[in-house]
Design a protein around this motif. Sequence first.
Motif, mmCIF file in Angstrom:
data_model
loop_
_atom_site.group_PDB
_atom_site.id
_atom_site.type_symbol
_atom_site.label_atom_id
_atom_site.label_comp_id
_atom_site.label_asym_id
_atom_site.label_seq_id
_atom_site.Cartn_x
_atom_site.Cartn_y
_atom_site.Cartn_z
ATOM 1 N N HIS A 90 -2.980 2.813 3.780
ATOM 2 C CA HIS A 90 -1.619 3.311 3.998
ATOM 3 C C HIS A 90 -1.588 4.437 5.020
ATOM 4 O O HIS A 90 -0.789 4.410 5.968
ATOM 5 C CB HIS A 90 -1.029 3.784 2.674
ATOM 6 C CG HIS A 90 0.316 4.440 2.826
ATOM 7 N ND1 HIS A 90 1.417 3.765 3.310
ATOM 8 C CD2 HIS A 90 0.729 5.719 2.563
ATOM 9 C CE1 HIS A 90 2.457 4.594 3.346
ATOM 10 N NE2 HIS A 90 2.059 5.779 2.907
ATOM 11 N N LEU A 91 -2.465 5.429 4.852
ATOM 12 C CA LEU A 91 -2.400 6.596 5.726
ATOM 13 C C LEU A 91 -2.928 6.308 7.127
ATOM 14 O O LEU A 91 -2.528 6.967 8.090
ATOM 15 C CB LEU A 91 -3.149 7.763 5.093
ATOM 16 C CG LEU A 91 -2.518 8.306 3.804
ATOM 17 C CD1 LEU A 91 -3.329 9.456 3.239
ATOM 18 C CD2 LEU A 91 -1.076 8.757 4.047
ATOM 19 N N LEU A 123 -4.224 9.359 -8.944
ATOM 20 C CA LEU A 123 -4.296 10.371 -7.898
ATOM 21 C C LEU A 123 -4.352 11.781 -8.479
ATOM 22 O O LEU A 123 -4.796 12.716 -7.822
ATOM 23 C CB LEU A 123 -3.082 10.245 -6.966
ATOM 24 C CG LEU A 123 -3.128 9.040 -6.007
ATOM 25 C CD1 LEU A 123 -1.839 8.949 -5.212
ATOM 26 C CD2 LEU A 123 -4.314 9.144 -5.064
ATOM 27 N N GLU A 143 0.658 4.238 -3.433
ATOM 28 C CA GLU A 143 0.489 5.686 -3.469
ATOM 29 C C GLU A 143 1.067 6.301 -4.739
ATOM 30 O O GLU A 143 0.881 7.495 -4.993
ATOM 31 C CB GLU A 143 1.127 6.323 -2.231
ATOM 32 C CG GLU A 143 0.399 6.026 -0.930
ATOM 33 C CD GLU A 143 -1.051 6.506 -0.953
ATOM 34 O OE1 GLU A 143 -1.268 7.733 -0.880
ATOM 35 O OE2 GLU A 143 -1.962 5.650 -1.067
ATOM 36 N N PHE A 171 0.818 -1.210 0.000
ATOM 37 C CA PHE A 171 0.000 0.000 0.000
ATOM 38 C C PHE A 171 0.857 1.268 0.000
ATOM 39 O O PHE A 171 0.418 2.313 -0.497
ATOM 40 C CB PHE A 171 -0.973 -0.006 1.172
ATOM 41 C CG PHE A 171 -2.228 -0.799 0.894
ATOM 42 C CD1 PHE A 171 -3.066 -0.455 -0.154
ATOM 43 C CD2 PHE A 171 -2.569 -1.895 1.669
ATOM 44 C CE1 PHE A 171 -4.215 -1.179 -0.431
ATOM 45 C CE2 PHE A 171 -3.722 -2.635 1.412
ATOM 46 C CZ PHE A 171 -4.539 -2.272 0.354
ATOM 47 N N SER A 210 -6.305 5.277 -0.465
ATOM 48 C CA SER A 210 -5.151 5.641 0.358
ATOM 49 C C SER A 210 -5.394 5.376 1.839
ATOM 50 O O SER A 210 -4.472 5.529 2.654
ATOM 51 C CB SER A 210 -4.801 7.117 0.160
ATOM 52 O OG SER A 210 -4.305 7.353 -1.144
ATOM 53 N N LEU A 267 -9.143 13.030 0.849
ATOM 54 C CA LEU A 267 -8.415 11.762 0.933
ATOM 55 C C LEU A 267 -9.012 10.759 -0.047
ATOM 56 O O LEU A 267 -10.220 10.502 0.001
ATOM 57 C CB LEU A 267 -8.507 11.206 2.360
ATOM 58 C CG LEU A 267 -7.891 9.838 2.643
ATOM 59 C CD1 LEU A 267 -6.388 9.849 2.382
ATOM 60 C CD2 LEU A 267 -8.174 9.423 4.080
ATOM 61 N N ASN A 285 -3.896 13.547 7.081
ATOM 62 C CA ASN A 285 -2.800 12.794 7.688
ATOM 63 C C ASN A 285 -3.156 12.489 9.137
ATOM 64 O O ASN A 285 -4.118 13.052 9.696
ATOM 65 C CB ASN A 285 -1.479 13.563 7.600
ATOM 66 C CG ASN A 285 -1.532 14.878 8.351
ATOM 67 O OD1 ASN A 285 -1.422 14.919 9.566
ATOM 68 N ND2 ASN A 285 -1.723 15.977 7.611
ATOM 69 N N LEU A 321 -4.160 17.014 1.872
ATOM 70 C CA LEU A 321 -4.353 15.575 2.068
ATOM 71 C C LEU A 321 -4.415 15.271 3.562
ATOM 72 O O LEU A 321 -3.586 15.762 4.340
ATOM 73 C CB LEU A 321 -3.201 14.813 1.420
ATOM 74 C CG LEU A 321 -3.243 13.288 1.505
ATOM 75 C CD1 LEU A 321 -4.381 12.734 0.658
ATOM 76 C CD2 LEU A 321 -1.906 12.694 1.055
#
Length: 453
Positions: free
Chosen positions: A272-273, A179, A174, A170, A269, A265, A193, A191
């Motif tokens: 991963h995030l 994207l 990205e 993952f 993703s 977002l 986080n 984005l």
Amino acid sequence: MGDGNLMDQAARAAIVAAVSSGDTLGALRRAQDMLEGEGHYDGYLALVKALSESGDPVLAVKCFAALREILPANAEVARGYGAALLQLGNIAYRGGEIAQARGFYRQALRADAHSVKAWTNLGQAERFLGRPAEAEACFRKAVSLVPDEGPAHFNLATLLLEEERWQDGFAEFEWRSNLSRIPKILAGFPLWNAQAPQGASVALWNDQGLGDAMLFLRYLPRLRSRGMRIVLFLPPVLTDLAATAPGVDAIAEIGQPIPQVDYQLPLASLPHLLGEADPADAWTGPYLFAASAPAGRVTYRRSIGLVWAAGSDSPNGRVRSIPLEGLAPLATLPDIDWIALQMGPARAEIAGSPWAGRLRDPSPGLANFADTAAVVSGLDLVISVDTSVAHLAGAMGKPVWILLPRPCDWKWGREGSASVWYPTASLFRQDGSRDWDSVVSAVDAALRGLPAQ
């Protein structure tokens, strides 16, 4: 000096004209005449340029092979030869001649060992041929040559995810090119986080297929548990269905204004995030639901939904589809009420096939996936190729048999009949012959083995 330049220009023009007309030997002779008459390589370099622009990779390979004998140390000739071989490999790959494509890619790399595209495409061929370790080495070589080479990273990602190496996979995912397709209305938002403050609003949008959107909606409760307010920004065909997912605070359709948000977002993703990449950990049970009662339920026979074709505009849609005629053995099985969940042009296959009169088609009444979910909720089983309906059934917790080509999309792994994404799914894979006959036979046997209703 002036006359010499005019002669060079005329000779170069003659070389280009010879290549364009297919006169390979004439082009080579003119290039060699320039070398002997003028004592430099302008003629050959003109030939390289003409070959590179000829659009005929077979001709180009022949010419470059001859050129390499004359100019074995010329880097431009080597690159041109490698590029022409790469084109031949791509033609073979698109035609399904994967082993032949691999051979061309290897030759291209012998000509130009620094060709990132050749390393990446060789990796794709190795993966298709069932050589994952060799494929991974190719992708990593491409990334080492050009660290920001997106296609190499993306192909590495799908390989790692196929092998359930979730965290690394993952992270590499990205690099996906989609994207850049962020909706304009969200482009100005940062984005999301993990340091975002509690109570912040996050607009989640989809850069993958419709089925992928359903797949990644499972992660919404994890984001909600971080104290985030979740706003989904999706195509109209998905919004009513997505509204049933736990953790959703608001939904906006693409093209419509959205509520005030603090971050954006992409759904894909989230693993991963969030730092929670393993899909098994994110499954707590069904997470998409039918908002209305099932329509047209036949209670005295087993009721099975059927999807045989992926969208013609979807990646590898043709490879993932089965002609309805190829599923004809299933149409003769007794005590089954078959329901078509197929959308799009493939519905026309029903008329004139062995399925005519056996396959009920409610699709005129299915305006969106919420309507499809209502039908699915009343079925005993869904049988589908790799499409959004397969994801829908899995996310609803309905039994679903998914029919897969070889190789298949990374979400279904490489081998085995179980899915890490959907506990109620059973996977039916093509064998080494890569045709659908073995899959249909396996499904036929499995249906005959089901207990009576």
